[in-house]
Motif scaffolding. Structure first.
Motif, PDB file in Angstrom:
ATOM      1  N   ASP A  65      -0.790  33.990  45.931  1.00  0.00           N
ATOM      2  CA  ASP A  65      -1.629  32.846  45.563  1.00  0.00           C
ATOM      3  C   ASP A  65      -2.833  33.285  44.732  1.00  0.00           C
ATOM      4  N   LEU A  66      -3.427  34.414  45.100  1.00  0.00           N
ATOM      5  CA  LEU A  66      -4.525  34.938  44.267  1.00  0.00           C
ATOM      6  C   LEU A  66      -4.006  35.279  42.870  1.00  0.00           C
ATOM      7  N   ALA A 122      -1.641  33.934  41.253  1.00  0.00           N
ATOM      8  CA  ALA A 122      -1.392  32.709  40.484  1.00  0.00           C
ATOM      9  C   ALA A 122      -2.678  32.128  39.893  1.00  0.00           C
ATOM     10  N   MET A 123      -3.840  32.531  40.418  1.00  0.00           N
ATOM     11  CA  MET A 123      -5.123  32.093  39.852  1.00  0.00           C
ATOM     12  C   MET A 123      -5.681  33.127  38.883  1.00  0.00           C
ATOM     13  N   ALA A 167     -10.419  30.669  36.115  1.00  0.00           N
ATOM     14  CA  ALA A 167      -9.258  30.485  36.999  1.00  0.00           C
ATOM     15  C   ALA A 167      -8.079  29.872  36.257  1.00  0.00           C
ATOM     16  N   LEU A 168      -6.892  30.413  36.531  1.00  0.00           N
ATOM     17  CA  LEU A 168      -5.635  29.872  35.995  1.00  0.00           C
ATOM     18  C   LEU A 168      -5.218  28.692  36.854  1.00  0.00           C
ATOM     19  N   LYS A 169      -5.344  27.499  36.339  1.00  0.00           N
ATOM     20  CA  LYS A 169      -5.093  26.313  37.153  1.00  0.00           C
ATOM     21  C   LYS A 169      -3.690  25.740  36.941  1.00  0.00           C
ATOM     22  N   ARG A 170      -3.386  24.729  37.769  1.00  0.00           N
ATOM     23  CA  ARG A 170      -2.098  24.050  37.637  1.00  0.00           C
ATOM     24  C   ARG A 170      -2.183  22.872  36.674  1.00  0.00           C
ATOM     25  N   SER A 171      -3.388  22.407  36.438  1.00  0.00           N
ATOM     26  CA  SER A 171      -3.562  21.097  35.800  1.00  0.00           C
ATOM     27  C   SER A 171      -3.765  21.180  34.289  1.00  0.00           C
ATOM     28  N   CYS A 219      -0.645  28.108  35.651  1.00  0.00           N
ATOM     29  CA  CYS A 219       0.139  29.087  36.423  1.00  0.00           C
ATOM     30  C   CYS A 219       0.269  28.628  37.865  1.00  0.00           C
ATOM     31  N   ILE A 220       1.400  28.990  38.491  1.00  0.00           N
ATOM     32  CA  ILE A 220       1.617  28.732  39.924  1.00  0.00           C
ATOM     33  C   ILE A 220       2.498  29.855  40.442  1.00  0.00           C
ATOM     34  N   ASP A 221       2.420  30.142  41.739  1.00  0.00           N
ATOM     35  CA  ASP A 221       3.380  31.102  42.274  1.00  0.00           C
ATOM     36  C   ASP A 221       4.548  30.332  42.882  1.00  0.00           C
ATOM     37  N   HIS A 239       4.766  20.812  40.436  1.00  0.00           N
ATOM     38  CA  HIS A 239       3.330  20.725  40.758  1.00  0.00           C
ATOM     39  C   HIS A 239       2.495  20.883  39.490  1.00  0.00           C
TER      40      HIS A 239
END
Lengths: 315, 315
Positions: B75-76, B78-79, B143-147, B206-208, B219
């Motif tokens: 999770d880290l 992915a950010m 931060a690498l976000k999902r949005s 990015c996401i894991d 997501h």
């Protein structure tokens, strides 16, 4: 129809309450992201409550939501930290919306009382247990530690001691009286956040009483390389606890029962008046003195002494 | 003879390994206290593993210690955060020193690999479950976000997809072959920390992949208000997974199985060469494109298309 993890979090936990330190990124990404104000340090604590161990099966979910947060805020209080953020990892046998509604209400009401923000967590399936990680802020180098009590400091406690332990006995006996103060102390402990903040610059060491006064004070004494003697008749207790001690002829009771979530701290004599002035409005009791001789001694009014070393053992 | 919580932590978890960001105060007080370097933000994530849900009863404790940390470091990653600190809340039916020795070894070996420091936690009695909270550092605002995926970005994945899911099947069938790559991916996933750090300035989101590529990419798509089409024949898979898909006639398999802990990320076309140059040495595959049309579509080589929206559901 079962709710997905995402919808469940959205429905019960993704509230937008007032936050003293709003997170830069909160629930809904791989991580939460927070800013630490300059000159501040981050204090971190985790506590888990497990059904059948830390709470009885069938416990009121709102009280449980309150309590799991209270025990974590109590650890922040013991460091003198300002509560800021929370994560919640919750393991549930199944999605039970009535339970979640109650739990989230109890949890978020207490969170809102301290303007803290729930920034992330995890929901999983399994035997009921809840882990909260709480984050607080501290001016650099100001943490109230366990290892810094000094010989001749006095020993203080907040509130009353042994009360939650009696409350647990009452709860186990289904002896539920709505306005019983011992039961209330067990079911809905209030973390001593304000006290922790107010004594940060004055106390020499501090711990929260979760495993029993004797066990927790012994942590201070061992970490600081000192001992202490407490005066038994100074111990602040409820009428219920005093009665229980007499009935059971068990003076050890208030020293050995856990779950009080009061603060036990030491303070140099020359800072005592300032400390007690600042804490006006809180019940604060001087119960003894730090000494060079190692170990924890309890002195009775007849001059007899007993040595106490043990409290609640987790295993 | 049972160990007290304190001795247990001291014996198995209070190691003094090299820490990239040494805590100011660590295990042994009410809270851990850490300093956040100026200009950095803190990324926080929590994950719980429960016996019988996330791992099989009787699992190798060293692999379990590795895995519970790996899923959090993922999770880290992915950010795009640099791992710094960890807390560990562990619930155990009883003190089992052989289990603790293995678990702490697996956990601390992976922790040491990234110079991370275990700064606190909780040990309690109850059904076996483990919650790790991991803390990482990020330059402010990076931060690498999902949005933040954009139309026309390409979609990439690291490693291979669907492999850990097949490994779980093999583990459940007691089909243990020591050098099977799918089984290894399931039992000992490696978090993509370096990849996350390297793509932080280049990827747009990015996401894991923990719940399955389809669920996790969805997501990103939903948070970004976009859609995507993936080319089925571009999906990177092991020979074992390809064989499994053919045998079961189930093309959905690699999209829907979880536990891969690879990264799925999007990147603008004009940053792609730089990204792939930086990631030389890692297996990175372009699998599709972000589009304006909402939803996740899979295109087959015969031109047919299917819509995929669901992955692993936690409840």
């Amino acid at each position: 129809m079962s709710l997905s993890e995402f919808k469940l979090i959205e429905k019960y936990f993704n509230v937008k309450n007032k936050a003293a330190f709003p997170a830069a990124l909160t629930i809904g990404d791989d991580c939460a992201v927070v800013d630490i104000p300059e000159g501040q340090q981050l204090a971190v604590t985790s506590d888990t409550l497990v059904e059948g161990v830390h709470f009885l099966a069938g416990s009121d979910p709102a009280l449980l939501g309150h309590k799991v947060l209270a025990v974590n805020l109590s650890d922040l209080a013991a460091m003198g930290a300002t509560p800021a953020w929370l994560t919640l990892a919750i393991t549930l046998p199944k999605v039970d919306e009535a339970w979640l509604e109650g739990f989230s209400r109890g949890f978020l009401n207490l969170a809102a009382e301290y303007d803290t923000q729930l920034i992330g967590g995890d929901t999983t399936q399994g035997p009921l247990s809840i882990t909260v990680t709480a984050f607080g802020l501290l001016p650099k180098g100001s943490a109230l530690k366990r290892s810094t009590a000094k010989v001749d400091d006095n020993v203080f406690v907040s509130g009353v001691i042994g009360s939650a332990g009696l409350g647990l006995l009452l709860a186990q006996q289904d002896n539920i009286v709505a306005d019983n103060e011992d039961l209330l102390h067990y079911l809905k402990p209030m973390p001593c956040v304000e006290i922790g903040l107010q004594i940060r610059e004055l106390a020499s060491s501090c711990i929260d009483i979760s495993d029993g006064l004797a066990a927790d004070l012994n942590h201070i004494l061992q970490a600081s390389g000192v001992g202490a003697t407490l005066n038994n008749e100074l111990l602040p207790m409820t009428a219920g606890v005093q009665q229980h001690i007499q009935q059971q002829a068990d003076w050890r009771w208030p020293y050995s029962t856990g779950d009080d979530y009061q603060l036990c701290f030491t303070c140099p004599e020359d800072q005592e008046i300032e400390l007690l002035t600042i804490l006006k409005g809180h019940r604060i009791t001087k119960i003894g003195k730090v000494e060079k001789e190692l170990g924890l001694r309890i002195r009775f009014k007849d001059g007899q002494q007993e040595v106490l070393t043990k409290g609640y053992q987790h295993f």
